[in-house]
Design a protein around this motif. Structure first.
Motif, PDB file in Angstrom:
ATOM      1  N   GLY A  33     -78.478 -13.940 110.244  1.00 11.12           N
ATOM      2  CA  GLY A  33     -77.802 -13.364 109.082  1.00 11.12           C
ATOM      3  C   GLY A  33     -78.600 -12.329 108.330  1.00 11.12           C
ATOM      4  O   GLY A  33     -78.258 -11.998 107.183  1.00 11.12           O
ATOM      5  N   ILE A  34     -79.645 -11.759 108.934  1.00  9.12           N
ATOM      6  CA  ILE A  34     -80.459 -10.749 108.258  1.00  9.12           C
ATOM      7  C   ILE A  34     -80.002  -9.368 108.702  1.00  9.12           C
ATOM      8  O   ILE A  34     -80.000  -9.058 109.897  1.00  9.12           O
ATOM      9  CB  ILE A  34     -81.956 -10.930 108.586  1.00  9.12           C
ATOM     10  N   ASP A  35     -79.613  -8.552 107.759  1.00  7.01           N
ATOM     11  CA  ASP A  35     -79.120  -7.208 108.045  1.00  7.01           C
ATOM     12  C   ASP A  35     -80.287  -6.221 108.017  1.00  7.01           C
ATOM     13  O   ASP A  35     -80.935  -6.058 106.982  1.00  7.01           O
ATOM     14  CB  ASP A  35     -78.074  -6.813 107.007  1.00  7.01           C
ATOM     15  N   PRO A  36     -80.594  -5.558 109.126  1.00  8.13           N
ATOM     16  CA  PRO A  36     -81.702  -4.584 109.128  1.00  8.13           C
ATOM     17  C   PRO A  36     -81.436  -3.388 108.241  1.00  8.13           C
ATOM     18  O   PRO A  36     -82.370  -2.653 107.899  1.00  8.13           O
ATOM     19  CB  PRO A  36     -81.814  -4.173 110.597  1.00  8.13           C
ATOM     20  N   ASP A  37     -80.179  -3.175 107.853  1.00  5.05           N
ATOM     21  CA  ASP A  37     -79.830  -2.063 106.967  1.00  5.05           C
ATOM     22  C   ASP A  37     -79.678  -2.505 105.515  1.00  5.05           C
ATOM     23  O   ASP A  37     -79.153  -1.748 104.685  1.00  5.05           O
ATOM     24  CB  ASP A  37     -78.536  -1.394 107.448  1.00  5.05           C
ATOM     25  N   GLN A  38     -80.124  -3.725 105.197  1.00  4.04           N
ATOM     26  CA  GLN A  38     -80.113  -4.187 103.807  1.00  4.04           C
ATOM     27  C   GLN A  38     -80.915  -3.216 102.946  1.00  4.04           C
ATOM     28  O   GLN A  38     -82.056  -2.864 103.264  1.00  4.04           O
ATOM     29  CB  GLN A  38     -80.725  -5.590 103.717  1.00  4.04           C
ATOM     30  N   ASN A  54     -81.037 -14.515 100.969  1.00  2.00           N
ATOM     31  CA  ASN A  54     -80.521 -15.872 101.155  1.00  2.00           C
ATOM     32  C   ASN A  54     -81.296 -16.699 102.179  1.00  2.00           C
ATOM     33  O   ASN A  54     -81.222 -17.929 102.164  1.00  2.00           O
ATOM     34  CB  ASN A  54     -79.048 -15.810 101.576  1.00  2.00           C
ATOM     35  N   GLU A  55     -82.019 -16.043 103.077  1.00  2.00           N
ATOM     36  CA  GLU A  55     -82.771 -16.738 104.123  1.00  2.00           C
ATOM     37  C   GLU A  55     -84.252 -16.420 103.958  1.00  2.00           C
ATOM     38  O   GLU A  55     -84.642 -15.257 103.924  1.00  2.00           O
ATOM     39  CB  GLU A  55     -82.293 -16.300 105.513  1.00  2.00           C
ATOM     40  N   THR A  56     -85.070 -17.451 103.856  1.00  2.00           N
ATOM     41  CA  THR A  56     -86.502 -17.249 103.632  1.00  2.00           C
ATOM     42  C   THR A  56     -87.159 -16.626 104.856  1.00  2.00           C
ATOM     43  O   THR A  56     -87.001 -17.112 105.970  1.00  2.00           O
ATOM     44  CB  THR A  56     -87.194 -18.580 103.301  1.00  2.00           C
ATOM     45  N   LEU A  57     -87.895 -15.536 104.617  1.00  2.00           N
ATOM     46  CA  LEU A  57     -88.680 -14.906 105.671  1.00  2.00           C
ATOM     47  C   LEU A  57     -90.147 -15.290 105.493  1.00  2.00           C
ATOM     48  O   LEU A  57     -90.624 -15.447 104.365  1.00  2.00           O
ATOM     49  CB  LEU A  57     -88.547 -13.383 105.627  1.00  2.00           C
ATOM     50  N   ILE A  58     -90.854 -15.437 106.608  1.00  2.48           N
ATOM     51  CA  ILE A  58     -92.281 -15.708 106.583  1.00  2.48           C
ATOM     52  C   ILE A  58     -92.963 -14.738 107.539  1.00  2.48           C
ATOM     53  O   ILE A  58     -92.292 -14.039 108.306  1.00  2.48           O
ATOM     54  CB  ILE A  58     -92.606 -17.160 106.988  1.00  2.48           C
ATOM     55  N   TYR A  59     -94.287 -14.706 107.499  1.00  2.00           N
ATOM     56  CA  TYR A  59     -95.013 -13.876 108.463  1.00  2.00           C
ATOM     57  C   TYR A  59     -96.199 -14.658 108.998  1.00  2.00           C
ATOM     58  O   TYR A  59     -96.756 -15.534 108.340  1.00  2.00           O
ATOM     59  CB  TYR A  59     -95.454 -12.553 107.846  1.00  2.00           C
ATOM     60  N   GLU A  60     -96.584 -14.318 110.233  1.00  2.00           N
ATOM     61  CA  GLU A  60     -97.761 -14.891 110.878  1.00  2.00           C
ATOM     62  C   GLU A  60     -98.634 -13.732 111.369  1.00  2.00           C
ATOM     63  O   GLU A  60     -98.128 -12.726 111.853  1.00  2.00           O
ATOM     64  CB  GLU A  60     -97.367 -15.767 112.081  1.00  2.00           C
ATOM     65  N   THR A  61     -99.952 -13.893 111.223  1.00  2.00           N
ATOM     66  CA  THR A  61    -100.876 -12.868 111.685  1.00  2.00           C
ATOM     67  C   THR A  61    -101.523 -13.304 112.997  1.00  2.00           C
ATOM     68  O   THR A  61    -101.765 -14.490 113.218  1.00  2.00           O
ATOM     69  CB  THR A  61    -101.981 -12.616 110.642  1.00  2.00           C
TER      70      THR A  61
END
Length: 304
Positions: free
Chosen positions: A98-103, A128-135
């Motif tokens: 549900g993540i829109d790249p054009d948001q 609305n959806e939590t994003l996280i990152y990993e290095t």
């Protein structure tokens, strides 16, 4: 007397030979030193590992970061270019979550670290959806929690000291000075009467037995610890709670946790015996440790 000039001549010759040998040795040392310097100059400069470079790059301060209704995909690409940190985003998987790249993203900030700016970008890109990152030592990957949940890592934590049974001395003697003084006063003459037929001494009733709860075994304490983790840290992801991927179990003084890296960071305990099958060697999270390879590695900014 005739031998003296001969001895002096021999001594002078030996000194001359010694000087020549010393000069020759010094010359050889000088030549070797110059050769080594030339070799070192020809070799490329040793660079810091990427695992050390990326955390440093995340501290970069942007004097200004301004985006006026810019698509999320383009903002991520701008961030990657200006931090010189390769960014990996599986946009196909993001769209399935549900993540829109054009948001559209609108930000106007000054003097902000790259890490904080990335967090704000992720929040606006996915309200609305939590994003996280990993290095990793080579790149930084942005993903949803759903994507991260499919990449679990097994870690073993030593919790023997946390489940160790500590004796609880509930039957320790109690000193009653008032009772002792009354007993000594009624004995008369300070003799050895010592309180007559009273059944309580200075330390209270020795025969008193307080009711105690049943002591828990180490296994029961360990299971309680595992259950506490499952109930307080991301409750929905654990198999025991109906989730699909993560598990936490106790065995012989160790807590065996199979969960995504962001869950291990929340547990926050030192690892006892790491075991990560099918992983990228040296992949690091923001709190250290290894992380399995992503199923997709598509660079941010490339449209599908």
């Amino acid at each position: 007397m005739q031998r003296l000039p001969i001895v002096l001549a021999c001594l002078a010759a030996s000194i001359l030979v010694s000087d020549l040998q010393a000069q020759s040795l010094q010359e050889r040392i000088r030549i070797v030193r110059e050769q080594r310097q030339q070799t070192a100059a020809q070799q490329p400069a040793v660079q810091e590992p990427e695992s050390q470079q990326i955390p440093l790059k995340l501290r970069k301060i942007f004097d200004e970061a301004t985006f006026d209704a810019m698509p999320a995909r383009d903002v991520f690409e701008w961030w990657s270019s200006n931090t010189n940190i390769p960014l990996v985003i599986d946009w196909n998987g993001m769209e399935l979550d549900g993540i829109d790249p054009d948001q559209l993203i609108t930000i106007s900030l000054k003097s902000i670290p790259a890490k904080n700016l990335l967090m704000i970008i992720m929040q606006q890109a996915s309200p609305n959806e939590t994003l996280i990152y990993e290095t990793t030592p080579w790149y930084l990957q942005v993903m949803t929690k759903r994507q991260a949940n499919r990449n679990t890592v097994v870690r073993v934590y030593d919790v023997a000291d946390m489940v160790m049974q500590v004796p609880n001395f509930t039957n320790a003697p109690r000193m009653d000075l008032g009772e002792a003084l009354n007993s000594s006063g009624s004995s008369g003459g300070g003799g050895g009467g010592g309180g007559g037929g009273s059944s309580t001494g200075i330390f209270g009733n020795d025969n008193e037995n307080n009711s105690e709860d049943k002591e828990l075994t180490k296994n029961e304490r360990g299971e309680n610890l595992a259950r506490l983790i499952r109930e307080t840290i991301e409750p929905d992801i654990w198999q025991e709670n109906g989730g699909l991927y993560a598990s936490a179990r106790y065995y012989d003084g160790r807590l065996i946790v199979n969960a995504p890296m962001y869950v291990h960071r929340q547990i926050g305990m030192p690892e006892s015996k790491p075991y990560q099958p099918n992983t990228i060697p040296g992949r690091q999270s923001s709190v250290g440790g290894t992380q399995p390879a992503p199923s997709f590695q598509k660079t941010s900014g490339v449209r599908d």
